[in-house]
Write a protein that holds these residues in place. Sequence first.
Motif, PDB file in Angstrom:
ATOM      1  N   GLU A 104      17.924-160.796 -32.656  1.00  0.00           N
ATOM      2  CA  GLU A 104      16.478-161.012 -32.742  1.00  0.00           C
ATOM      3  C   GLU A 104      16.001-160.708 -34.169  1.00  0.00           C
ATOM      4  OE1 GLU A 104      14.533-158.673 -29.775  1.00  0.00           O
ATOM      5  OE2 GLU A 104      15.530-159.684 -28.097  1.00  0.00           O
ATOM      6  N   PRO A 105      14.839-161.251 -34.585  1.00  0.00           N
ATOM      7  CA  PRO A 105      14.406-161.084 -35.979  1.00  0.00           C
ATOM      8  C   PRO A 105      13.875-159.702 -36.316  1.00  0.00           C
ATOM      9  CG  PRO A 105      12.783-162.351 -34.758  1.00  0.00           C
ATOM     10  CD  PRO A 105      13.978-162.199 -33.847  1.00  0.00           C
ATOM     11  N   GLY A 106      13.273-159.004 -35.372  1.00  0.00           N
ATOM     12  CA  GLY A 106      12.682-157.705 -35.656  1.00  0.00           C
ATOM     13  C   GLY A 106      11.172-157.779 -35.793  1.00  0.00           C
ATOM     14  N   PRO A 107      10.490-156.626 -35.826  1.00  0.00           N
ATOM     15  CA  PRO A 107       9.025-156.596 -35.848  1.00  0.00           C
ATOM     16  C   PRO A 107       8.453-156.910 -37.230  1.00  0.00           C
ATOM     17  CG  PRO A 107       9.885-154.376 -36.006  1.00  0.00           C
ATOM     18  CD  PRO A 107      11.083-155.275 -35.806  1.00  0.00           C
ATOM     19  N   GLU A 108       7.231-157.391 -37.241  1.00  0.00           N
ATOM     20  CA  GLU A 108       6.504-157.623 -38.498  1.00  0.00           C
ATOM     21  C   GLU A 108       6.045-156.266 -39.031  1.00  0.00           C
ATOM     22  OE1 GLU A 108       4.745-160.252 -41.411  1.00  0.00           O
ATOM     23  OE2 GLU A 108       5.798-160.880 -39.582  1.00  0.00           O
ATOM     24  N   ILE A 109       6.361-155.995 -40.295  1.00  0.00           N
ATOM     25  CA  ILE A 109       6.006-154.717 -40.917  1.00  0.00           C
ATOM     26  C   ILE A 109       4.811-154.929 -41.846  1.00  0.00           C
ATOM     27  CG2 ILE A 109       6.824-152.765 -42.290  1.00  0.00           C
ATOM     28  CD1 ILE A 109       8.309-153.223 -39.611  1.00  0.00           C
ATOM     29  N   SER A 110       3.762-154.140 -41.648  1.00  0.00           N
ATOM     30  CA  SER A 110       2.550-154.274 -42.464  1.00  0.00           C
ATOM     31  C   SER A 110       2.693-153.498 -43.768  1.00  0.00           C
ATOM     32  CB  SER A 110       1.345-153.750 -41.689  1.00  0.00           C
ATOM     33  OG  SER A 110       1.418-152.343 -41.572  1.00  0.00           O
ATOM     34  N   PRO A 111       1.927-153.855 -44.803  1.00  0.00           N
ATOM     35  CA  PRO A 111       1.972-153.097 -46.069  1.00  0.00           C
ATOM     36  C   PRO A 111       1.703-151.607 -45.895  1.00  0.00           C
ATOM     37  CG  PRO A 111       0.904-155.200 -46.430  1.00  0.00           C
ATOM     38  CD  PRO A 111       1.107-155.091 -44.945  1.00  0.00           C
ATOM     39  N   PRO A 112       0.717-151.167 -45.085  1.00  0.00           N
ATOM     40  CA  PRO A 112       0.544-149.724 -44.901  1.00  0.00           C
ATOM     41  C   PRO A 112       1.758-149.040 -44.264  1.00  0.00           C
ATOM     42  CG  PRO A 112      -1.441-150.897 -44.232  1.00  0.00           C
ATOM     43  CD  PRO A 112      -0.382-151.930 -44.450  1.00  0.00           C
ATOM     44  N   GLU A 113       2.419-149.729 -43.325  1.00  0.00           N
ATOM     45  CA  GLU A 113       3.616-149.155 -42.704  1.00  0.00           C
ATOM     46  C   GLU A 113       4.739-149.006 -43.725  1.00  0.00           C
ATOM     47  OE1 GLU A 113       3.098-150.738 -38.091  1.00  0.00           O
ATOM     48  OE2 GLU A 113       4.052-152.045 -39.585  1.00  0.00           O
ATOM     49  N   TRP A 114       4.870-149.991 -44.588  1.00  0.00           N
ATOM     50  CA  TRP A 114       5.901-149.929 -45.631  1.00  0.00           C
ATOM     51  C   TRP A 114       5.614-148.789 -46.619  1.00  0.00           C
ATOM     52  CZ3 TRP A 114      10.585-150.362 -46.617  1.00  0.00           C
ATOM     53  CH2 TRP A 114      11.113-150.620 -47.882  1.00  0.00           C
TER      54      TRP A 114
END
Length: 313
Positions: A104-114
């Motif tokens: 599976e591709p994995g979750p979308e990571i937001s800039p604040p999470e990064w």
Amino acid sequence: MILTVTLNAALDLTYRLPEVRPHASNRVRTVSGQAGGKGINVARVLAALGHAATVTGLVGGPTGRAVRAELAEAGLPDELVEVAGETRRTVAVADDRDTTVLLEPGPEISPPEWRRFLAHYEHLLPGASVVVLSGSLPPGLPVDAYRGLAERARAHGVAVVLDADGPALVRALPARPAVVKPNAHELAAATGTADPAEGAERLRAAGAEAVVASFGPDGLLALTSEGRWRARPPEAVAGNPTGAGDAVVAALALGLATGLPWPERLRRAVALSAAAVLAPQAGRFDAEAHHRLLTLVRTEELGRTHPQGEACP
């Protein structure tokens, strides 16, 4: 402590059955599950070898909680950072002849999470002797994510072992990782040449201090500032090759952390990789086979490494 980074962690499911029949119903004999992703697999191997390893990366949702629960059960220190998206699952379908893996591709990571992860990573670096950056990048992360992590490690005096492919690999090379470990396909794709030695020279010219290319049953090719070596397993082994590359990375990271000479690092990496093929799940290895193979693997010196090479395209 070796710090392993798994930005696209997973819950690994393994289905075993006697034979996979395409376009038909297949009855699974056994099902097993464990926390996965390349960095987690590396940490699991290191722990089995008796070396301290800490897991960091990104997890989220019910699947992420299952990953963290399994890490706790396995006794692997968990410094993962929570994100809003759902951690991916991978499915390995293994029969008596081969293994097919669905990713599976994995979750979308937001800039604040990064940014939150980067701050946590900086906090962990002073306690690390080596950082392992391995695996795919989840959606939302910049293509040069590994370059930024490698630069931060270098600023703290921490050596980096990088196991990535495509743009994530090429964009990280200017950060001068201590070791880069592509497989044959990844090496050719990143460098534009089918010649492994030439491809490894190109990665070194682009910034990698050492390149260890893996060729499955044909072993390893290493190009370093100290020389070139080839190491091969003494015999063919059949089984599940899914975690063999992660076992190589674990051995290389441990060799770097303990200052082993390159021929010894490669000997141990080949033995551990072959023993991993004999285990049913990634991140594990057949301990008896590992000890036996350690006495049989031989390395061959190929000569001095060219000081310069052609950069990657």
